[in-house]
Design an enzyme around this catalytic site. Structure first.
Site, PDB file in Angstrom:
ATOM      1  N   TYR A 114       0.821  -1.200   0.000  1.00 43.56           N
ATOM      2  CA  TYR A 114       0.000   0.000   0.000  1.00 43.56           C
ATOM      3  C   TYR A 114       0.861   1.258   0.000  1.00 43.56           C
ATOM      4  O   TYR A 114       1.579   1.543   0.961  1.00 43.56           O
ATOM      5  CB  TYR A 114      -0.930   0.029   1.222  1.00 43.56           C
TER       6      TYR A 114
ATOM      7  N   HIS B 126       0.389 -12.108   1.466  1.00 39.47           N
ATOM      8  CA  HIS B 126      -0.435 -11.225   0.650  1.00 39.47           C
ATOM      9  C   HIS B 126      -0.636 -11.828  -0.741  1.00 39.47           C
ATOM     10  O   HIS B 126       0.318 -12.224  -1.391  1.00 39.47           O
ATOM     11  CB  HIS B 126       0.242  -9.859   0.521  1.00 39.47           C
TER      12      HIS B 126
END
Length: 299
Positions: A56, A116
């Site tokens: 992010y 992830h």
């Protein structure tokens, strides 16, 4: 604010958690000041679960979370992920990813580390690389719990069945438009006492008036979302953005979901969303109608 236990971790977590993608600027320009205000507001509202990732904002989300939590680290259950998209999920890369996350987050331990985007790695490679590294870090006390993240539900199932992980995280799979997680994943996780974290309860903005910018690369998905949204008009009750409250209540009151994530850089929006975390779900007749509209139909 309501609280629950995150599966077999026994972490006491707020049912509403703060998602970190907007804090890194992934959905629009964001300043340090904006991010810190939102994180401070989350703590004041009783939100104690923060989920971020090195992906992010290229690490900006983690860095800002670290800044905001200086002197407050003990107040939160802090979750991040490994590795960054495009990097092989090897043992060494995973250890390096976690080390870099710890530096950005200004902490010496993580409550939860998650692999992830399982879609990017095979089960075998994940086990031999990232999961093996996670287990080493857990044994050393650097991480307290381990989990996996995926949008594709079938990628999560083997990890739950084999009892490998403490948590799973998916997104957009228990929403008013797509509740396919309830068919197999949620019951399986419940039986295994694996904590479930659910992101994107607003279906990447399809349930609002402003879909996420990246969705415009998928016009067929936007068109199908609009079709389904028209069938949900009975929930809107004439309010602008009127599907936000029922969408959040739908996820927040699912007994098999421990944490529903909300991502925002607006204190006002966060405060409103937190008000829906009061244990009150949809009226029974409305929930029944929702569950009759799109059974077994992923969006």
């Amino acid at each position: 604010m309501e609280y629950t236990l995150l599966g077999k971790t026994n972490f006491r977590v707020s049912k509403l958690g703060l998602g970190g993608a907007p804090l890194g600027g992934d959905f629009g320009d964001t300043t340090d000041e904006q991010a810190l205000r939102v994180i401070d507001a989350a703590l004041d509202l009783g939100i104690n679960f923060i989920d971020t990732a090195p992906l992010y904002g290229g690490g900006e989300s983690e860095r800002r979370v670290g800044l905001a939590l200086k002197g407050k680290r003990s107040r939160v259950i802090l979750a991040t992920k490994a590795v960054v998209r495009g990097v092989p999920y090897t043992y060494e890369n995973t250890l390096r990813s976690v080390e870099e996350s710890l530096k950005r987050l200004q902490t010496d331990y993580l409550d939860l580390i998650q692999l992830h985007e399982l879609e990017s790695v095979s089960y075998e490679a994940a086990m031999e690389g990232t999961i093996k590294a996670f287990l080493k870090l857990k044994k050393e006390g650097i991480v307290r719990a381990i989990g996996v993240n995926a949008g594709q539900l079938d990628r999560l199932l083997p990890f739950v069945r084999e009892g490998i992980v403490d948590t799973i995280q998916t997104f957009g799979r228990y929403t008013l438009m797509d509740y396919t997680a309830k068919d197999e994943l949620l019951p399986l996780a419940s039986r295994a006492h694996v904590g479930v974290i659910h992101g994107s309860p607003l279906c990447t903005g399809l349930l609002t008036e402003s879909p996420a910018p990246f969705l415009y690369k998928y016009p067929e998905k936007i068109a199908e979302g609009e079709r389904r949204k028209r069938q949900l008009e009975f929930l809107r009750q004439g309010r602008p953005n009127g599907l936000v409250e029922p969408a959040l209540r739908f996820s927040l009151t699912c007994p098999d979901i421990a944490v529903t994530l909300t991502g925002t850089t607006s204190v006002e929006e966060l405060t409103q969303n937190a008000a829906y975390c009061d244990g009150r779900g949809l009226p029974v007749e409305h929930e029944s109608k929702v569950l009759s509209l799109f059974p077994g139909q992923p969006l």
